[in-house]
Design an enzyme around this catalytic site. Structure first.
Site, PDB file in Angstrom:
ATOM      1  N   GLU A  86      55.666 -70.706  27.941  1.00  0.00           N
ATOM      2  CA  GLU A  86      56.592 -69.811  28.546  1.00  0.00           C
ATOM      3  C   GLU A  86      55.727 -68.518  29.083  1.00  0.00           C
ATOM      4  OE1 GLU A  86      60.641 -69.840  26.027  1.00  0.00           O
ATOM      5  OE2 GLU A  86      59.569 -67.980  25.861  1.00  0.00           O
ATOM      6  N   HIS A 136      64.153 -57.681  22.767  1.00  0.00           N
ATOM      7  CA  HIS A 136      64.915 -59.008  22.097  1.00  0.00           C
ATOM      8  C   HIS A 136      66.410 -58.395  21.979  1.00  0.00           C
ATOM      9  CE1 HIS A 136      65.353 -62.587  19.361  1.00  0.00           C
ATOM     10  NE2 HIS A 136      66.617 -61.807  19.263  1.00  0.00           N
ATOM     11  N   ASN A 155      70.917 -69.649  18.644  1.00  0.00           N
ATOM     12  CA  ASN A 155      71.104 -69.985  17.184  1.00  0.00           C
ATOM     13  C   ASN A 155      72.369 -70.550  16.897  1.00  0.00           C
ATOM     14  OD1 ASN A 155      68.276 -69.248  16.734  1.00  0.00           O
ATOM     15  ND2 ASN A 155      69.033 -67.152  16.605  1.00  0.00           N
ATOM     16  N   ARG A 203      74.296 -71.071  14.512  1.00  0.00           N
ATOM     17  CA  ARG A 203      74.949 -70.550  12.977  1.00  0.00           C
ATOM     18  C   ARG A 203      75.093 -69.238  13.129  1.00  0.00           C
ATOM     19  NH1 ARG A 203      70.321 -67.653  11.913  1.00  0.00           N
ATOM     20  NH2 ARG A 203      68.507 -68.657  13.065  1.00  0.00           N
TER      21      ARG A 203
END
Lengths: 501, 170
Positions: A201, A209, A293, A295
């Site tokens: 990447e 973020h 993610n 979850r």
């Protein structure tokens, strides 16, 4: 009917899920390893069953044992929490095969997002911007990867396909770093995940973020609950999160656009239940899909506070086949919330874990303070699991108010017995760049220093201890001479002698 | 009464002879030291500044929580110092550094050899615990005297893993 839930996890998140279940009138079943007989989730649940040894692979990662408890306890559903089996598609499938409701996405969505290379190509196909990097297969040979590296451009990151948490990740500044970095990344990835596949990447410099909380039901409704800013990280471990983000709160169009793309990412894999789409946002406000993610996240409380949605209860609602309780236009971000992760680590010694028994645990309270924890006085931090003690979440009308409240809350927090990351957070909250919201994912690693502990504070601590020791000594001597203590003299003598062993 | 209080590798000499004064490394300060309630919370007024400390005695010394930071303070008084001298315990205090495991765990690697000269900050042992690999670094320059653990060893907290002698001893 969903009436009884097994929580396949431990610590604060197990407690968090148990609380949601109890509010909904559901019975709860905890599982625990030998090391966790005295953990808080065992006390809080209605039922608790041992699943074996302290080592996670013998207990919290043992699918067979967990499903056996589910059968014995006759539960209807399983909540995986985060970590352990939460992103294991085989576990989700095994729950379904055993006739249980898995409170989370379908196994195929977990599997696609679990392989970072597959996820990247699925996202590209769906029209979601991804970080420039290798396309297609993860089983590229070293020569092929080196050739592609030149095309992508340096600096770049070599990442593990199965990875997460920064493991198997290496930075290469130019071609000469490639061969070494590749073999290191493969080795680390192989050791951590049993799979040495890597991909490349481009390194987005100065990126933030930013992640979006997604909720999706079984009826095709997908909404997002706004963003979380998680740029405060140390070696790819998040330390502090906030909602909303400083950048997006004055760029509503960007929030709308990122939110729509996050929902698109979720829809493209038929996502249901709660999930998080992570993005990197560069200095020119271009954003790139990083990963999803599948979850509940550690940092979900900040979103709960600014949206008023109880994410865990909403997860259970979705698992019960109900529709989402809110529509996208009903989601409004109100105020500001900040979360500090308090870990049993020594901030001044490279964040080395600190093991021990928590003697004192006075948790901050008062307006705008929430503490999610799984520890109590007398609890021993064991070396078998992660080092998180608690999450302190503070909210306010504005970022400033939330920040000052956090400062106040951390001052009130008293944990004696283990070293914690509270000093780190205190210094961070006092740094001008953090206050001004001017930071990115490399801030903590590159531009932030805890500084040395001041000698004055060492001296004050020394004086405190000497005075306490002196007082103790005098009391003990006193007691031996005259029996005027209400506790037994023998006890005092015993304590006195222990001190001087 | 004279106490030696060691905190973060610095030792302070604290002399307490009267209730309202302490002498720290020769400097006399006026103090007012009070317990707050019956608990382990204390208030200290020293030279006009007010400090609050949460103090607990443990088998290994005193833990002082002060401004959010936890300090481990070792206290030696005159008597234990005298005993140390009499008992010939001086051998251990020559300056050899015993690297003890700060927590139980699995030794991942020992990137140094016996006899090797090392500098402050060099990694001595990598210990895996709490899902993390922890690098234990050298507190000062020196020579590796003995290594008592091997990779793959499971070790207990406070187990001595390695002994380091300061350079000027050589």
């Amino acid at each position: 009917m969903l009436q009884k839930v097994l929580i396949a996890n431990r610590g604060e998140i197990a407690v968090r899920v148990i609380r949601a279940c109890h509010e909904l009138g559901l019975r709860t079943v905890a599982i625990f390893s030998e090391a966790d007989r005295h953990a808080m989730h065992v006390y809080y649940a209605d039922e608790a069953y041992s699943v074996g040894q302290a080592q996670a692979r013998d207990s919290y990662l043992n699918i067979e044992k967990i499903l056996n408890v589910a059968r014995v306890a006759e539960v209807d559903a399983v909540h995986p929490g985060y970590g352990f089996l939460a992103e294991n598609h085989e576990f989700a499938q095994a729950c379904i095969d055993a006739g249980l409701t898995f409170i989370g996405p379908m196994p195929h969505a977990i599997a696609i997002m679990g392989d970072k290379v597959v996820a990247r190509s699925a996202m590209r196909k769906a029209g979601v911007p991804v970080v420039p990097g290798t396309e297609g297969e993860s089983s590229l040979r070293d020569e092929e990867i080196v050739a592609i590296a030149a095309k992508i451009g340096f600096p770049l990151l070599i990442k593990s396909a199965a990875g997460g948490g920064g493991k198997g990740m290496r930075r290469a500044n130019d071609q000469s770093f490639m061969i070494n970095a590749l073999s290191e990344a493969r080795r680390e990835s192989e050791a951590a995940f049993g799979d040495g596949s890597v991909y490349l990447e481009k390194l987005i410099q100065g990126a933030r973020h930013i992640e979006f909380q997604i909720m999706a039901d079984n009826h095709g409704n997908v909404i997002h609950l706004g963003e979380r800013e998680c740029s405060i990280q140390r070696r790819h471990q998040k330390l502090l999160e906030e909602a909303p983000s400083v950048v997006l709160s004055d760029d509503i169009d960007l929030r709308t656009s990122m939110g729509e793309v996050a929902c698109l990412a979720a829809k493209s894999v038929d996502y249901v239940n709660a999930g998080t789409v992570e993005f990197l946002l560069d200095e020119d406000r271009n954003y790139y899909f990083l990963e999803m993610n599948t979850r509940l996240q550690v940092e979900h409380p900040v979103t709960e506070i600014v949206t008023g949605v109880d994410i865990v209860k909403e997860q259970i609602r979705i698992a019960r086949n109900r529709r989402l309780s809110r529509k996208q236009h009903e989601i409004e971000l109100k105020g500001w919330a900040i979360e500090c992760r308090i870990n049993a680590e020594d901030s001044y010694r490279d964040f080395i874990p600190s093991i021990g028994t928590i003697n004192t645990n006075i948790v901050p309270t008062g307006p705008g303070v929430r503490v999610d924890t799984g520890v109590y006085p007398g609890y021993t931090i064991s070396p078998h699991y992660d080092s998180m003690i608690s999450k302190v979440i503070c909210s306010g009308k504005t970022r400033g108010e939330a920040l000052l409240r956090m400062r106040r809350a951390l001052e009130e927090y008293r944990i004696v017995g283990v070293k914690t990351t509270i000093p780190f957070h205190q210094k961070l909250l006092n740094s001008h760049r953090f206050m001004a919201g001017q930071f990115n994912t490399s801030f903590v690693d590159d531009d932030f220093s805890l500084g040395d502990r001041s000698d004055t504070d060492d001296e004050i601590a020394a004086v405190f201890a000497a005075l306490a020791a002196h007082q103790y000594r005098q009391q003990a001597a006193h007691v031996v001479q005259r029996g005027e203590r209400d506790t037994s003299n023998w006890k005092w003598v015993g304590r006195w002698e222990r001190m001087h062993r | 009464m004279k106490y030696l209080a060691t905190v973060n590798e610095t030792t302070f000499e604290v002399v307490i002879n009267e209730d309202s004064y302490v002498t720290v490394d020769g400097q006399r300060h006026e103090i007012d030291f009070r317990a707050v309630g019956n608990g382990p919370l204390y208030s200290l007024l020293i030279g006009g500044n007010s400090y609050e400390g949460h103090i607990e005695g443990t088998d290994d010394g005193w833990q002082v929580l002060h401004k959010g930071d936890l300090y481990m303070v070792e206290i030696e008084d005159e008597r234990s110092q005298r005993l140390m001298k009499l008992g010939g315990a001086g051998i251990a205090t020559k300056g050899d550094y015993y690297l003890k495991a700060p927590m139980p765990g699995l030794v991942v690697s020992v990137p140094v050899k016996e006899g090797q000269e090392i500098s402050q900050g060099d990694i001595l042992v990598v210990l895996e615990s709490m899902k993390m690999q922890n690098e234990l670094k050298s507190p000062h320059d020196g020579t590796i005297l003995r290594i008592q653990v091997n990779p793959e060893d499971t070790i207990q907290q406070d187990e001595v893993m390695l002994v380091l002698s300061p350079l000027d001893d050589q």
